[in-house]
Design an enzyme around this catalytic site. Structure first.
Site, short mmCIF file in Angstrom:
data_model
loop_
_atom_site.label_atom_id
_atom_site.label_comp_id
_atom_site.label_asym_id
_atom_site.label_seq_id
_atom_site.Cartn_x
_atom_site.Cartn_y
_atom_site.Cartn_z
N SER A 136 -8.83 -0.30 6.82
CA SER A 136 -8.80 -1.26 7.92
C SER A 136 -7.41 -1.36 8.53
CB SER A 136 -9.24 -2.64 7.43
OG SER A 136 -8.31 -3.14 6.48
N LYS A 144 0.80 -1.22 0.00
CA LYS A 144 0.00 0.00 0.00
C LYS A 144 0.84 1.28 0.00
CE LYS A 144 -4.29 -1.70 0.47
NZ LYS A 144 -5.45 -1.33 -0.37
#
Length: 319
Positions: free
Chosen positions: A73, A48
């Site tokens: 999350s 990410k």
């Protein structure tokens, strides 16, 4: 809808130099006919950081001063917190209630403000904060700059293993699969196939691609899988990329995910959270054909290693 291009991915790769790890290709578990791309070695423990860094780098100075916001999350939240800190930008992360505590603690440790929200409301809360506080919204996957950044995983694989014919990636929101399939489709069209993997208990992407439009599974349904990082569904943008460029998608059981976490730890010395182990799980379960004796032809992307310590210990003990 305009799709991300190979030029977008190449431009992202230039921006990411010096900010992300060019992860190696490493041997898979003993006897396995595939290599691993351990994105768990990134500074925040997951791929990410690529998309978040690319998106923040493209913001103007004024917007960076105002700050950024996202909903996550855990892994994208950590990535955006680090990318924002490196560029001197305040960061807010809307986290769904019930997210792994280890991920939430790491987001805070990177200097971000954490706002908790019910899973169904996290995207709306992030949007409202963006409007009310003048923050730049950088979604986890529904953003062309994020997708282009994730696509650099695919570029690296193609450079590191010219013999590769198959790349296997986890699918949650679809940003990684969109980026990697873009790299494979536009750089080496029709030569490298990209296969997505998701849990049987959160197989909304497989259903979406089957019926020809995005299908959303409610949180109480996707929440059954231990792979918390892929409990989200595709957006219109990622669906368009995958419908056009992904070569296939398979699902794996919870037992197969658990086994893969243990096998990666014991057999390859790679730490992977359940979401990050999906690609390896599919290959170990025989869901995807490989070339016998040619591990360099197939690469499984280990997308993240931010495992809950207790869960990871139990899964490794079982493996």
């Amino acid at each position: 809808m305009e799709l991300v291009t190979a030029d977008d991915v190449r431009a992202a790769a230039t921006r990411l130099q010096g900010h992300v790890v060019r992860t190696p290709l490493t041997a898979g578990p003993p006897g396995a006919d595939f290599l691993l791309k351990p994105e768990s070695l990134q500074p925040t423990g997951a791929f990410k950081i690529r998309g978040a860094t690319n998106a923040v780098a493209l913001l103007g100075p004024g917007q960076r001063r105002s700050g950024v916001v996202t909903h996550s999350s855990g892994n994208h939240g950590q990535a955006l917190a680090l990318a924002a800190a490196r560029h001197g930008a305040p960061c807010t992360v809307v986290v769904p209630e019930g997210a792994p505590e280890v991920k939430v603690d790491r987001i805070r440790a990177l200097g971000a403000r954490v706002v908790m929200a019910p899973p169904r409301e996290r995207e709306a809360v992030a949007g409202e904060l963006a409007r009310s506080e003048g923050l730049a919204l950088i979604p986890p996957f529904d953003d062309p700059d994020v997708i282009a950044g994730q696509g650099t995983v695919g570029l690296e694989i193609l450079e590191q293993s010219p013999e590769v014919t198959t790349v296997v990636v986890p699918v949650g929101g679809g940003g990684l699969a969109s980026g990697v399939s873009t790299a494979a489709w536009t750089v080496h069209p029709r030569r490298v196939r990209v296969i997505g993997v998701e849990p049987e208990l959160a197989a909304d992407a497989a259903e979406s691609l089957s019926v020809g439009h995005p299908v959303t599974w409610p949180p109480d349904r996707t929440g059954r899988t231990m792979a918390d990082g892929v409990r989200v569904g595709l957006s219109e943008r990622t669906f368009a990329h995958l419908a056009a460029r992904l070569d296939g998608i398979v699902t794996v059981t919870e037992d197969e995910i658990a086994r893969a976490v243990g096998v990666l730890a014991h057999g390859a010395r790679v730490v992977a959270e359940p979401s990050g182990a999906l690609a390896a799980a599919a290959l170990l379960a025989g869901r995807i054909d490989t070339v016998p004796g040619r591990p360099e032809a197939t690469v499984a992307v280990v997308s993240g290693g931010n495992a809950d310590p207790g869960l990871f210990a139990r899964l490794v003990a079982q493996g």
